[in-house]
Design a protein around this motif. Structure first.
Motif, PDB file in Angstrom:
ATOM      1  N   TRP A  61       0.844  -1.196   0.000  1.00  0.00           N
ATOM      2  CA  TRP A  61       0.000   0.000   0.000  1.00  0.00           C
ATOM      3  C   TRP A  61       0.876   1.242   0.000  1.00  0.00           C
ATOM      4  O   TRP A  61       1.764   1.385   0.840  1.00  0.00           O
ATOM      5  CB  TRP A  61      -0.916   0.041   1.217  1.00  0.00           C
ATOM      6  CG  TRP A  61      -1.972  -1.007   1.274  1.00  0.00           C
ATOM      7  CD1 TRP A  61      -2.133  -1.942   2.264  1.00  0.00           C
ATOM      8  CD2 TRP A  61      -3.037  -1.227   0.336  1.00  0.00           C
ATOM      9  NE1 TRP A  61      -3.227  -2.737   1.983  1.00  0.00           N
ATOM     10  CE2 TRP A  61      -3.793  -2.314   0.801  1.00  0.00           C
ATOM     11  CE3 TRP A  61      -3.405  -0.618  -0.863  1.00  0.00           C
ATOM     12  CZ2 TRP A  61      -4.906  -2.800   0.119  1.00  0.00           C
ATOM     13  CZ3 TRP A  61      -4.514  -1.107  -1.547  1.00  0.00           C
ATOM     14  CH2 TRP A  61      -5.248  -2.181  -1.055  1.00  0.00           C
ATOM     15  N   GLY A  66      -3.156   4.446   4.573  1.00  0.00           N
ATOM     16  CA  GLY A  66      -2.260   3.792   5.522  1.00  0.00           C
ATOM     17  C   GLY A  66      -2.743   2.399   5.889  1.00  0.00           C
ATOM     18  O   GLY A  66      -3.240   1.644   5.049  1.00  0.00           O
ATOM     19  N   GLU A  67      -2.596   2.057   7.158  1.00  0.00           N
ATOM     20  CA  GLU A  67      -2.997   0.730   7.648  1.00  0.00           C
ATOM     21  C   GLU A  67      -4.501   0.512   7.487  1.00  0.00           C
ATOM     22  O   GLU A  67      -4.961  -0.633   7.426  1.00  0.00           O
ATOM     23  CB  GLU A  67      -2.577   0.585   9.115  1.00  0.00           C
ATOM     24  CG  GLU A  67      -2.557  -0.831   9.621  1.00  0.00           C
ATOM     25  CD  GLU A  67      -1.638  -1.769   8.850  1.00  0.00           C
ATOM     26  OE1 GLU A  67      -2.118  -2.856   8.436  1.00  0.00           O
ATOM     27  OE2 GLU A  67      -0.464  -1.450   8.658  1.00  0.00           O
ATOM     28  N   HIS A  68      -5.254   1.581   7.401  1.00  0.00           N
ATOM     29  CA  HIS A  68      -6.705   1.490   7.201  1.00  0.00           C
ATOM     30  C   HIS A  68      -7.023   0.746   5.888  1.00  0.00           C
ATOM     31  O   HIS A  68      -8.075   0.120   5.771  1.00  0.00           O
ATOM     32  CB  HIS A  68      -7.304   2.894   7.205  1.00  0.00           C
ATOM     33  CG  HIS A  68      -8.768   2.954   7.467  1.00  0.00           C
ATOM     34  ND1 HIS A  68      -9.361   2.423   8.588  1.00  0.00           N
ATOM     35  CD2 HIS A  68      -9.772   3.481   6.724  1.00  0.00           C
ATOM     36  CE1 HIS A  68     -10.662   2.619   8.530  1.00  0.00           C
ATOM     37  NE2 HIS A  68     -10.940   3.257   7.402  1.00  0.00           N
ATOM     38  N   ASN A  70      -5.614  -1.944   4.873  1.00  0.00           N
ATOM     39  CA  ASN A  70      -5.687  -3.372   5.212  1.00  0.00           C
ATOM     40  C   ASN A  70      -6.994  -3.721   5.913  1.00  0.00           C
ATOM     41  O   ASN A  70      -7.497  -4.827   5.781  1.00  0.00           O
ATOM     42  CB  ASN A  70      -4.502  -3.773   6.096  1.00  0.00           C
ATOM     43  CG  ASN A  70      -3.264  -4.022   5.284  1.00  0.00           C
ATOM     44  OD1 ASN A  70      -3.330  -4.497   4.152  1.00  0.00           O
ATOM     45  ND2 ASN A  70      -2.116  -3.700   5.853  1.00  0.00           N
ATOM     46  N   GLU A  71      -7.536  -2.772   6.656  1.00  0.00           N
ATOM     47  CA  GLU A  71      -8.762  -3.027   7.402  1.00  0.00           C
ATOM     48  C   GLU A  71     -10.017  -2.902   6.533  1.00  0.00           C
ATOM     49  O   GLU A  71     -10.988  -3.628   6.753  1.00  0.00           O
ATOM     50  CB  GLU A  71      -8.864  -2.034   8.567  1.00  0.00           C
ATOM     51  CG  GLU A  71      -7.720  -2.142   9.556  1.00  0.00           C
ATOM     52  CD  GLU A  71      -7.580  -0.914  10.436  1.00  0.00           C
ATOM     53  OE1 GLU A  71      -8.472  -0.043  10.433  1.00  0.00           O
ATOM     54  OE2 GLU A  71      -6.538  -0.810  11.121  1.00  0.00           O
ATOM     55  N   GLY A  81      -3.521  -8.912   4.206  1.00  0.00           N
ATOM     56  CA  GLY A  81      -2.898  -7.705   4.709  1.00  0.00           C
ATOM     57  C   GLY A  81      -1.592  -7.470   3.966  1.00  0.00           C
ATOM     58  O   GLY A  81      -0.832  -8.410   3.718  1.00  0.00           O
ATOM     59  N   PRO A  83       2.028  -4.957   3.276  1.00  0.00           N
ATOM     60  CA  PRO A  83       2.884  -3.944   3.879  1.00  0.00           C
ATOM     61  C   PRO A  83       2.372  -2.552   3.512  1.00  0.00           C
ATOM     62  O   PRO A  83       1.727  -2.380   2.468  1.00  0.00           O
ATOM     63  CB  PRO A  83       4.258  -4.197   3.243  1.00  0.00           C
ATOM     64  CG  PRO A  83       4.185  -5.583   2.679  1.00  0.00           C
ATOM     65  CD  PRO A  83       2.745  -5.844   2.363  1.00  0.00           C
ATOM     66  N   VAL A  84       2.660  -1.586   4.365  1.00  0.00           N
ATOM     67  CA  VAL A  84       2.167  -0.225   4.179  1.00  0.00           C
ATOM     68  C   VAL A  84       3.343   0.746   4.248  1.00  0.00           C
ATOM     69  O   VAL A  84       4.116   0.722   5.199  1.00  0.00           O
ATOM     70  CB  VAL A  84       1.145   0.149   5.281  1.00  0.00           C
ATOM     71  CG1 VAL A  84       0.674   1.584   5.140  1.00  0.00           C
ATOM     72  CG2 VAL A  84      -0.033  -0.817   5.275  1.00  0.00           C
ATOM     73  N   THR A  86       4.802   4.105   5.184  1.00  0.00           N
ATOM     74  CA  THR A  86       4.453   5.218   6.069  1.00  0.00           C
ATOM     75  C   THR A  86       5.158   6.462   5.538  1.00  0.00           C
ATOM     76  O   THR A  86       6.280   6.389   5.037  1.00  0.00           O
ATOM     77  CB  THR A  86       4.872   4.940   7.525  1.00  0.00           C
ATOM     78  OG1 THR A  86       6.259   4.632   7.559  1.00  0.00           O
ATOM     79  CG2 THR A  86       4.076   3.793   8.109  1.00  0.00           C
TER      80      THR A  86
END
Length: 171
Positions: A61, A66-68, A70-71, A81, A83-84, A86
């Motif tokens: 991503w 961001g991590e959102h 994956n959610e 999921g 990797p993200v 940052t």
């Protein structure tokens, strides 16, 4: 096939490539949206997930989600999921007119071949990456009105297949 650490990276933006902004007359599949969900999530195409997974590269991503991502995004596309990347605050105002993501992606790639799928890529970004990244890179601009199309997937797969062959030849 190269080892996972040698595989090209596929940096994915969400808004534009995966969530098109419309205007193309495209119909979107029905989506189960919960109260409070981002209203444009209905524009995700679940068929994009298997197409992304079929690409010969490591999906990452590269989005402000961001991590959102994956959610919220990954499950709707059937992706695991990922990797993200940052983003450091220092890249908000890059010099030379390049996109604020460009330098961070080059750092994250650390010399590995990569594809960057985004709707905001420009020729300035391409020139900067060519000058500053030691490995091969494809900066692929997606039309944000349409999102990823079959032609985009074909271009990505072709470049990644060629990168895989180049990498295998050096092994």
């Amino acid at each position: 096939m190269p080892a996972a650490a040698d595989r090209p990276i596929v940096f994915l933006d969400v808004d534009g490539p995966l969530i098109p902004f419309g205007g193309s007359g495209r119909r979107y599949p029905p989506a189960d949206l919960a109260p409070g969900d981002h209203p444009l999530l209905c524009r995700l195409d679940p068929a994009d997930g298997p197409k992304l997974l079929a690409l010969p590269g490591e999906l990452v991503w590269a989005t402000t989600w961001g991590e959102h991502a994956n959610e919220v995004i990954a499950p709707r596309l059937g992706l695991p999921g990922l990797p993200v990347v940052t983003w450091p605050d220092s890249e908000d105002d890059p010099v030379g007119g390049r996109h604020w993501k460009t330098a961070g992606l080059v750092r994250w790639a650390a010399g590995r071949p990569f594809v960057w799928v985004d709707d905001e890529v420009t020729d300035r970004d391409r020139r900067w990456v060519a000058a500053c990244h030691p490995g091969p890179a494809l900066l692929h601009r997606v039309d944000p009105r349409a999102g990823l199309t079959d032609a985009d997937f074909a271009a990505l797969a072709g470049w990644l297949d060629a990168a895989d062959r180049r990498s295998a030849g050096h092994a």
